[in-house]
Design a protein around this motif. Structure first.
Motif, PDB file in Angstrom:
ATOM      1  N   SER A   2       0.840  -1.202   0.000  1.00 21.66           N
ATOM      2  CA  SER A   2       0.000   0.000   0.000  1.00 21.66           C
ATOM      3  C   SER A   2       0.870   1.245   0.000  1.00 21.66           C
ATOM      4  O   SER A   2       2.070   1.194   0.282  1.00 21.66           O
ATOM      5  N   ASN A   3       0.250   2.389  -0.322  1.00 19.85           N
ATOM      6  CA  ASN A   3       0.987   3.648  -0.301  1.00 19.85           C
ATOM      7  C   ASN A   3       1.531   3.928   1.095  1.00 19.85           C
ATOM      8  O   ASN A   3       2.628   4.481   1.235  1.00 19.85           O
ATOM      9  N   TYR A   4       0.755   3.578   2.122  1.00 18.29           N
ATOM     10  CA  TYR A   4       1.242   3.781   3.488  1.00 18.29           C
ATOM     11  C   TYR A   4       2.528   2.999   3.712  1.00 18.29           C
ATOM     12  O   TYR A   4       3.501   3.539   4.256  1.00 18.29           O
ATOM     13  N   SER A 313      -4.231   6.804   2.043  1.00 12.55           N
ATOM     14  CA  SER A 313      -4.416   5.358   1.836  1.00 12.55           C
ATOM     15  C   SER A 313      -4.961   4.678   3.080  1.00 12.55           C
ATOM     16  O   SER A 313      -5.430   3.542   3.019  1.00 12.55           O
ATOM     17  N   THR A 314      -4.909   5.353   4.238  1.00 13.39           N
ATOM     18  CA  THR A 314      -5.459   4.787   5.476  1.00 13.39           C
ATOM     19  C   THR A 314      -6.897   5.252   5.716  1.00 13.39           C
ATOM     20  O   THR A 314      -7.486   4.915   6.732  1.00 13.39           O
TER      21      THR A 314
END
Length: 492
Positions: A2-4, A313-314
């Motif tokens: 993910s981006n995170y 992203s979260t």
């Protein structure tokens, strides 16, 4: 990934931030530290905040103590109200924050002001049990999130501040008098706050020790529409949202007041300034919103509240709490301290106990969001190029100085250029590895420019300046480099 996770990986590898005491197995959760690149971007973010918000209207800045007396928090209501609901498993004794646990398991928002009994019902009606052992939960109780400390050998009761604003409130009267204040008066503060979070997680997004940038605007409640500079922001677009209303409404600050979507010009003015500020940080404001909180969600001190939230992203992440606190704080401190906190408003020479509008900004969360919104992956030839497209005035490194090779005098020339520029700009000298790999390292740290010293430099005193975002290259004379970099730092 993910981006995170990608941002986390980059942050750890490029020295933005990392867990505190990470070499020890017993290091507590919720404490993170900034590395060299993180400190640089944090300081530049604060400089931008001071430029765009604090100095704009001549606000005053204070620096209050982090440990404060119990009386302060009795007056503010934190002793009695600054609590989170917790629930304990009757089988394995695991403890969870009840409202967040319900939200994670069911997807439904749990209002802040629900009673313990109402939260008990939600747990029961949704059939929720301990995720660790499937045991039943006991009754919901309350946990005060303040860190208590003992002062001196007698252990006099005091607390680490859970928010930076209380020192502003208790110092208001002195600041107003000594600095010859006029309403509305903005008082700002940068500093650390401390909350004993039950389950801190996701690095900078939920911490026990964190930075806040706080602004408290003291105002006359009779003159909330008397905002001299409102016309400067009346056309700024505000993205307003209220649960249950569906989509975000995009309206100008002026229209928002006329239509009653925002209660007055003073609130609209500061929401507009906040929008303009975050746009300058590089955050995509088309993915932001001011969410108006319901009566059940508002903090105990707020009469009107908006959360400035940004999509990550979260999920939607709150960056700033915008609260109209009325006279809650000054009234509480006046009653507890027995001191008179009214001031004379020069506009009508009448005594008034000011009301307060607050912009409480989470610096750590803001920095994470800037990193995520600036993170891009692009295909360059046969590899994926990870790039932080930070604004030049926020980038921890503005320019890298790279000799194509160290022989034939190129290394010495590059070091001289670096020595001349580093006194005024954040520069980084790198002569290790291929030129392509050195470009990649700079791009991952967000450096907007790379200067390459090559054989042509030795002939005509020009260097190649490479642009991070476009990868285009131009030749610039060495004596012109300082002005080139200075022009790149202009805030638009």
């Amino acid at each position: 990934m993910s981006n995170y996770d990608k941002v986390m990986k980059l942050a750890l590898e490029r020295g933005f931030y990392f867990p505190s005491c990470e070499i020890y197995a017993d290091a507590p959760a919720g404490f993170w530290e900034y590395g060299p690149t993180g400190v640089s971007i944090k300081n530049k973010f604060i400089d931008l905040w001071r430029r765009e918000l604090v100095r704009r209207d001549g606000m005053m800045e204070v620096d209050g103590c982090q440990i404060m007396s119990k009386s302060v928090f009795v007056a503010s209501g934190h002793i009695g109200n600054f609590t989170d609901p917790i629930v304990k498993c009757t089988k394995c004794n695991s403890i969870f924050r009840a409202d967040r646990f319900i939200e994670e398991k069911t997807g439904q928002r749990v209002p802040e002001r629900l009673s313990n009994e109402e939260i008990d019902s939600l747990l029961k009606n949704n059939g929720l049990k301990c995720p660790n052992c499937k045991g039943d939960f006991g009754p919901v109780s309350r946990f005060n999130m303040m860190f208590r400390v003992g002062i001196g050998p007698a252990g006099e009761e005091a607390y680490l501040r859970p928010e930076t604003c209380q020192s502003i409130f208790v110092d208001f009267s002195r600041v107003f008098k000594t600095m010859r204040g006029r309403l509305p008066l903005g008082i700002a503060q940068i500093g650390k706050s401390f909350r004993n979070e039950i389950a801190p997680r996701q690095s900078l997004l939920r911490l026990r020790e964190f930075y806040q940038a706080e602004i408290e605007v003291f105002c006359n409640p009779k003159r909330l529409d008397d905002v001299p500079r409102f016309d400067e922001v009346k056309n700024t677009t505000l993205r307003l949202f209220k649960d249950g209303d569906g989509a975000v409404i995009a309206v100008s600050a002026g229209e928002a007041v006329e239509k009653g979507l925002i209660p007055n010009r003073l609130v609209a003015y500061y929401l507009a300034l906040l929008t303009e500020f975050y746009e300058k940080t590089g955050i995509d404001v088309s993915r932001s919103r001011f969410r108006r909180l319901s009566d059940e969600e508002k903090a105990f001190y707020a009469s009107v509240a908006f959360d400035f939230e940004v999509e990550t992203s979260t999920g939607w992440l709150e960056l700033v709490a915008c609260n109209y606190r009325s006279d809650y704080d000054l009234k509480g401190h006046a009653e507890t301290s027995k001191e008179k906190l009214e001031v004379v408003d020069p506009a009508d020479q009448q005594k008034v106990l000011p009301h307060v509008f607050e912009l409480s900004m989470g610096i750590d969360r803001s920095l994470y969001t800037i990193l995520e919104h600036s993170y891009y992956e692009e295909q360059a030839k046969d590899e994926t190029r990870a790039v932080l497209k930070l604004k030049p005035y926020l980038a921890p490194v503005l320019v890298g100085i790279l000799p194509l090779m160290t022989k034939d005098g190129l290394g010495e020339k590059a070091r001289r250029i670096h020595s001349d520029l580093k006194r005024d700009f954040d520069t980084f000298y790198d002569e290790s590895g291929s030129i392509g790999r050195r470009y990649r390292r700079l791009e991952e740290a967000g450096a907007p420019f790379a200067i390459t010293v090559d054989q042509t430099t030795m002939q005509d005193d020009t260097v190649t300046v490479r642009y991070r975002d476009s990868m285009q290259q131009v030749r610039v004379k060495v004596p012109d480099l300082a002005q080139f970099l200075r022009d790149s730092l202009l805030i638009k």
